[in-house]
Design an enzyme around this catalytic site. Structure first.
Site, PDB file in Angstrom:
ATOM      1  CB  VAL A  79       2.418   2.367   5.078  1.00  0.00           C
ATOM      2  CG1 VAL A  79       3.814   2.948   5.097  1.00  0.00           C
ATOM      3  CG2 VAL A  79       1.732   2.655   3.738  1.00  0.00           C
ATOM      4  CB  THR A  80       0.265   1.840   8.872  1.00  0.00           C
ATOM      5  OG1 THR A  80      -0.972   1.167   9.218  1.00  0.00           O
ATOM      6  CG2 THR A  80      -0.058   3.105   8.128  1.00  0.00           C
TER       7      THR A  80
ATOM      8  CB  CYS B 102      -2.329  -2.899   5.314  1.00  0.00           C
ATOM      9  SG  CYS B 102      -3.979  -2.222   5.083  1.00  0.00           S
TER      10      CYS B 102
ATOM     11  CE  LYS C  80      -3.538  -4.525   1.258  1.00  0.00           C
ATOM     12  NZ  LYS C  80      -4.246  -3.576   2.083  1.00  0.00           N
TER      13      LYS C  80
ATOM     14  CG  ASP D   2      -1.925  -1.210   1.137  1.00  0.00           C
ATOM     15  OD1 ASP D   2      -1.870  -1.985   0.169  1.00  0.00           O
ATOM     16  OD2 ASP D   2      -2.720  -1.381   2.088  1.00  0.00           O
TER      17      ASP D   2
ATOM     18  CE  LYS E 167      -8.134  -1.139   7.142  1.00  0.00           C
ATOM     19  NZ  LYS E 167      -8.157   0.066   6.285  1.00  0.00           N
TER      20      LYS E 167
ATOM     21  CD  GLN F 138       3.281 -15.713  22.375  1.00  0.00           C
ATOM     22  OE1 GLN F 138       2.759 -16.817  22.536  1.00  0.00           O
ATOM     23  NE2 GLN F 138       2.592 -14.627  22.107  1.00  0.00           N
TER      24      GLN F 138
ATOM     25  CD  GLU G 101      -7.090  -0.258   2.945  1.00  0.00           C
ATOM     26  OE1 GLU G 101      -5.986  -0.137   3.497  1.00  0.00           O
ATOM     27  OE2 GLU G 101      -8.183  -0.154   3.546  1.00  0.00           O
TER      28      GLU G 101
HETATM   29  N1  TIU Z   1      -2.592   0.135   4.326  1.00  0.00           N
HETATM   30  C1  TIU Z   1      -3.092   0.347   5.530  1.00  0.00           C
HETATM   31  O1  TIU Z   1      -2.434   0.114   6.540  1.00  0.00           O
HETATM   32  N2  TIU Z   1      -4.379   0.873   5.620  1.00  0.00           N
HETATM   33  C2  TIU Z   1      -4.806   1.692   6.618  1.00  0.00           C
HETATM   34  O2  TIU Z   1      -5.967   2.120   6.630  1.00  0.00           O
HETATM   35  N3  TIU Z   1      -3.896   2.015   7.575  1.00  0.00           N
HETATM   36  C3  TIU Z   1      -4.040   2.896   8.600  1.00  0.00           C
HETATM   37  O3  TIU Z   1      -3.139   2.974   9.437  1.00  0.00           O
HETATM   38  N4  TIU Z   1      -5.134   3.649   8.662  1.00  0.00           N
END
Ligand code: TIU
Length: 222
Positions: free
Chosen positions: A157-158, A162, A129, A24, A132, A202, A72
């Site tokens: 990210v993030t 995702c 996609k 993303d 997430k 773990q 996304e």
């Molecule tokens: N790609 C992704 O992480 N989508 C999000 O909406 N991330 C946020 O941190 N909002």
């Protein structure tokens, strides 16, 4: 088999069965006026991973190894957008509304496209996609299985949204995942730090992490 130093213990892989996943790296998450800002996030916190991902992409391309890009986004008619997702957080500008980079998080609009620094080249696979998890409602698993890819180097990210979700879902499908510590960022640096710790706790319950220089060094030695 190749082995590199990683957390929580060495990561073994066969170079013929590894791929880089870039999650993303879109304008909607990285630039002003996109989806992330509509949710109230500080986009400057995710800037550091951009050049690191670019360097990894260059190295994977030079080595002739596959790169997969996810984005996304939703269909223009919003048929793959749950009402709960559109309304979550009650943002001023919702998914599908007009923004400065076209309709927010809609496939084909300027905002949902990749930032130029991390954009795909040639025939690299792009996976749109709606969730997430990069496996949810996508061809990702079929693609990886058809190419016998078993090891995923994960960036993007993030970290705790995702990236973490995709790494957990890949782990459940049997992939050995290596998350690049400086190749991922969050709008919340403390969430990033905790996520990196939780994934390898773990005995590597979800997988491994390491810094990009370890992977770059290995690729340069091929
Ligand atoms: N790609 C992704 O992480 N989508 C999000 O909406 N991330 C946020 O941190 N909002």
């Amino acid at each position: 088999m190749t082995t590199i130093n990683a957390n929580p213990f060495p990561y073994h892989f066969d170079i013929d069965h590894i791929a880089l996943i870039c999650i993303d790296m879109q304008r909607d998450f990285c630039l002003p006026g996109g989806f992330a800002q509509s949710l109230g996030n500080d986009i400057k916190n995710i800037a550091p991973c951009i050049p690191v991902i670019a360097e990894l992409q260059t190295a994977f391309r030079k080595a002739g190894l596959p790169i997969i890009h996810t984005k996304e986004c939703h269909k223009p008619d919003l048929s793959d957008l749950p009402t709960a997702k559109r309304n979550r957080g009650n943002p001023k500008t919702k998914i599908g509304d007009a923004g400065p980079m076209g309709r927010i998080l809609i496939d084909g609009e300027e905002g949902s496209d990749f930032i130029p620094e991390n954009a795909p080249v040639d025939m690299e696979l792009v996976i749109p996609k709606p969730g997430k998890d990069a496996f949810y409602n996508t061809i990702l698993n079929d693609y990886l299985m058809a190419r016998k890819i078993t090891n995923l180097v994960i960036t993007g990210v993030t970290t705790e949204v995702c990236v973490q979700t995709t790494m957990r879902c890949a782990n459940d499908r049997g992939y050995d995942c290596l998350l690049i510590e400086d190749g991922t960022d969050s709008y919340f640096p403390d969430f990033k730090a905790m996520t990196l710790k939780a994934l390898v706790a773990q005995g590597g319950i979800v997988g491994w992490t390491c810094k990009s220089d370890v992977v770059l060094k290995l690729l340069a030695s091929l």
